[in-house]
Design a protein around this motif. Structure first.
Motif, mmCIF file in Angstrom:
data_model
loop_
_atom_site.group_PDB
_atom_site.id
_atom_site.type_symbol
_atom_site.label_atom_id
_atom_site.label_comp_id
_atom_site.label_asym_id
_atom_site.label_seq_id
_atom_site.Cartn_x
_atom_site.Cartn_y
_atom_site.Cartn_z
ATOM 1 N N ARG A 208 15.773 -7.971 -9.255
ATOM 2 C CA ARG A 208 17.039 -7.587 -8.652
ATOM 3 C C ARG A 208 17.005 -6.093 -8.333
ATOM 4 N N PRO A 209 17.732 -5.666 -7.279
ATOM 5 C CA PRO A 209 17.739 -4.239 -6.937
ATOM 6 C C PRO A 209 18.458 -3.408 -7.993
ATOM 7 N N ALA A 210 18.106 -2.138 -8.050
ATOM 8 C CA ALA A 210 18.838 -1.171 -8.872
ATOM 9 C C ALA A 210 19.734 -0.381 -7.917
ATOM 10 N N PHE A 211 20.941 -0.880 -7.701
ATOM 11 C CA PHE A 211 21.798 -0.292 -6.680
ATOM 12 C C PHE A 211 22.243 1.131 -7.020
ATOM 13 N N ASN A 212 22.136 1.521 -8.275
ATOM 14 C CA ASN A 212 22.626 2.840 -8.670
ATOM 15 C C ASN A 212 21.512 3.877 -8.804
ATOM 16 N N GLY A 213 20.336 3.596 -8.289
ATOM 17 C CA GLY A 213 19.241 4.552 -8.425
ATOM 18 C C GLY A 213 18.397 4.618 -7.170
ATOM 19 N N ARG A 214 17.523 5.630 -7.119
ATOM 20 C CA ARG A 214 16.588 5.791 -6.006
ATOM 21 C C ARG A 214 15.167 5.784 -6.552
ATOM 22 N N PRO A 215 14.246 5.214 -5.806
ATOM 23 C CA PRO A 215 12.854 5.172 -6.273
ATOM 24 C C PRO A 215 12.174 6.532 -6.153
ATOM 25 N N CYS A 216 10.956 6.593 -6.706
ATOM 26 C CA CYS A 216 10.157 7.808 -6.594
ATOM 27 C C CYS A 216 9.777 8.038 -5.126
ATOM 28 N N THR A 217 9.891 9.240 -4.681
ATOM 29 C CA THR A 217 9.594 9.560 -3.290
ATOM 30 C C THR A 217 8.110 9.384 -3.003
ATOM 31 N N TYR A 218 7.810 8.652 -1.909
ATOM 32 C CA TYR A 218 6.452 8.496 -1.395
ATOM 33 C C TYR A 218 5.522 7.731 -2.336
ATOM 34 N N GLN A 219 6.073 6.884 -3.202
ATOM 35 C CA GLN A 219 5.221 6.039 -4.042
ATOM 36 C C GLN A 219 5.030 4.692 -3.367
ATOM 37 N N ILE A 220 3.776 4.352 -3.103
ATOM 38 C CA ILE A 220 3.399 3.084 -2.475
ATOM 39 C C ILE A 220 2.866 2.176 -3.573
ATOM 40 N N ILE A 221 3.210 0.902 -3.518
ATOM 41 C CA ILE A 221 2.723 -0.034 -4.527
ATOM 42 C C ILE A 221 2.121 -1.258 -3.855
ATOM 43 N N THR A 222 1.080 -1.794 -4.447
ATOM 44 C CA THR A 222 0.551 -3.096 -4.059
ATOM 45 C C THR A 222 0.206 -3.849 -5.341
ATOM 46 N N VAL A 223 0.353 -5.156 -5.325
ATOM 47 C CA VAL A 223 0.185 -5.976 -6.530
ATOM 48 C C VAL A 223 -0.635 -7.207 -6.183
ATOM 49 N N GLY A 224 -1.630 -7.519 -6.991
ATOM 50 C CA GLY A 224 -2.388 -8.749 -6.780
ATOM 51 C C GLY A 224 -3.783 -8.653 -7.371
ATOM 52 N N ARG A 225 -4.454 -9.779 -7.395
ATOM 53 C CA ARG A 225 -5.845 -9.787 -7.847
ATOM 54 C C ARG A 225 -6.677 -8.947 -6.884
ATOM 55 N N LEU A 226 -7.590 -8.171 -7.430
ATOM 56 C CA LEU A 226 -8.426 -7.307 -6.601
ATOM 57 C C LEU A 226 -9.622 -8.103 -6.100
ATOM 58 N N VAL A 227 -9.347 -8.852 -5.047
ATOM 59 C CA VAL A 227 -10.358 -9.658 -4.369
ATOM 60 C C VAL A 227 -10.266 -9.347 -2.876
ATOM 61 N N GLU A 228 -11.296 -9.701 -2.144
ATOM 62 C CA GLU A 228 -11.384 -9.318 -0.730
ATOM 63 C C GLU A 228 -10.178 -9.793 0.080
ATOM 64 N N SER A 229 -9.688 -11.009 -0.200
ATOM 65 C CA SER A 229 -8.610 -11.575 0.615
ATOM 66 C C SER A 229 -7.300 -10.811 0.512
ATOM 67 N N LYS A 230 -7.140 -9.948 -0.501
ATOM 68 C CA LYS A 230 -5.914 -9.160 -0.641
ATOM 69 C C LYS A 230 -5.916 -7.919 0.243
ATOM 70 N N GLY A 231 -7.082 -7.524 0.764
ATOM 71 C CA GLY A 231 -7.137 -6.445 1.756
ATOM 72 C C GLY A 231 -6.790 -5.061 1.240
ATOM 73 N N VAL A 232 -6.915 -4.812 -0.061
ATOM 74 C CA VAL A 232 -6.496 -3.519 -0.625
ATOM 75 C C VAL A 232 -7.311 -2.362 -0.053
ATOM 76 N N GLU A 233 -8.541 -2.629 0.372
ATOM 77 C CA GLU A 233 -9.368 -1.558 0.934
ATOM 78 C C GLU A 233 -8.711 -0.916 2.157
ATOM 79 N N TYR A 234 -7.893 -1.673 2.883
ATOM 80 C CA TYR A 234 -7.253 -1.120 4.079
ATOM 81 C C TYR A 234 -6.092 -0.200 3.713
ATOM 82 N N LEU A 235 -5.435 -0.461 2.598
ATOM 83 C CA LEU A 235 -4.431 0.483 2.108
ATOM 84 C C LEU A 235 -5.101 1.769 1.652
#
Length: 398
Positions: A208-235
């Motif tokens: 659920r969102p945290a409507f009363n707060g703001r996230p860290c500025t310029y923080q990018i996140i990705t989540v998943g198994r580190l396998v080729e099909s997830k494409g993390v190398e492109y990030l």
């Protein structure tokens, strides 16, 4: 007189090893909700540190042995496909993995006489369920749910006839997205027992969102198994330019798998190790706060069945940038707030993330507003009710 509860036997190769495990938990999340009205037993592979027999959230869990304890590594930390790709010797574990699952499932069927079975993944669990239907004098109806890797990773002359047979033996074939319905038809031909039934996300309590707060500025996140099909190398490949534009930009990479070393080396080669944080595996309880504290979620997938992590991120009010792959169409339809980019394009990721950062308040509000629409389609209450109906319908088909 109280009606007897339906007995459900669930077959799965992925299941939490213990409470708050970092392994994908969607099979357990569905099973524990079905356990409100059914007697649910889950059969899954054993792993070091996991109990052979336990009750978890009202679900009886039975774990079968398929190798000496130290070698039971085929399934976890990357999944079957990822583990076989990174360490081909593990193919030697497949025969005992399949046979042990089959014989343990047969023993459970003879002992507890389930009314219906639910096999997650057409290969190998759907194959096991189809064999059981041949072995048992009292045929047990079964539902198979395809999640993605079972269709796209097991191809060719050997696998497709096997998948065709198992799919046609099933009482109901469920796929988690529309694109998988088309892929299933390409591989096994047209069958009349297919339904689209996604897995769910706990949008009611956890994501659920945290409507009363703001996230860290310029923080990018990705989540998943580190396998080729997830494409993390492109990030990671996009990070040098993103850091040039936004010096505080950081990519938080959550997950583990056979590609981790390669991806860490790529970050070194590109000179962005200080801007790429590899968190490894974390417990599922920690994920919502990470989504809420991030400015954008990037899903640079090359192939995916549905993309539950995108729903989790949006559910927490985190804007999403994702590859324009067909599987995500179902999410777009019910959220309306995803930046789609061509797969394998670093430049497109740079452009989309820059747009999110440059219009952040608008992006944040749009992501937060999508929560109610996502809940109506992907919330566990809706999804579990749909699967309960599918399982009961399977019982009437036979």
């Amino acid at each position: 007189m109280t009606a007897a509860r339906t007995k459900l036997l669930v077959l799965s190769s992925t299941y939490p090893r213990w409470s708050d495990d970092s392994e994908p938990s969607f099979v357990h999340e569905l099973s524990k909700r079905l356990a409100d009205d059914m007697d649910v037993t889950v059969l899954c592979p054993s792993a070091k540190g996991a109990q052979r027999l336990e009750r978890m959230d009202g679900v009886k869990v039975v774990r079968y042995r398929y190798a000496p304890n130290a070698l039971e590594t085929l399934v976890h930390n990357g999944g079957i496909v990822g583990n076989l790709a990174s360490k081909p010797w593990k193919v030697a574990l497949l025969p005992t993995f399949l046979l042990s699952q089959l014989f343990t499932a047969l023993w459970l069927c003879l002992r507890s006489r389930p009314d219906v079975m639910h096999a997650h993944w057409l290969v190998p669990q759907g194959l096991v369920a189809a064999f059981l239907s041949l072995c048992l004098r009292r045929k047990v109806p079964f539902v198979v749910t395809c999640h993605g890797t079972d269709l796209w990773s097991f191809r060719g002359r050997i696998w497709e006839p096997i998948k065709r047979w198992a799919a046609r033996e099933a009482s109901v074939m469920a796929v988690v997205s529309k694109v998988m319905e088309d892929e299933l038809a390409n591989q096994v031909g047209q069958i009349n027992n297919v339904v689209i039934a996604p897995m769910g996300v706990d949008l009611e309590k956890r994501f659920r969102p945290a409507f009363n707060g703001r996230p860290c500025t310029y923080q990018i996140i990705t989540v998943g198994r580190l396998v080729e099909s997830k494409g993390v190398e492109y990030l990671i490949g996009a990070m040098p330019e993103l850091v040039h534009r936004f010096p505080a930009a950081t990519a938080v990479i959550v997950g583990d798998g056979p590609d981790r070393i390669r991806l860490e080396r790529l970050a070194v080669q590109l000179g962005v190790t200080d801007h790429c944080e590899f968190l490894g595996k974390i417990s599922n309880k920690e994920l919502p706060d990470l989504y809420r504290s991030s400015s954008v979620f990037v899903a640079p997938f090359l192939q995916e069945g549905l993309g539950l992590v995108c729903i989790e991120a949006l559910g927490c009010g985190c804007p999403v940038v994702a590859s324009d792959i067909p599987a995500l169409a179902d999410i777009i339809e019910h959220s309306g707030k995803v930046h789609l980019v061509p797969a394998r394009s670093r430049k497109a990721i740079i452009s989309a993330v820059t747009e999110v950062f440059s219009n952040f308040d608008e992006e944040l509000n749009g992501a937060r507003r999508s929560h109610s629409r996502l809940s109506a389609k992907f919330g566990w209450n809706v999804v579990s009710e749909g699967y309960a109906a599918i399982l009961r319908g399977a019982m009437t088909r036979n």
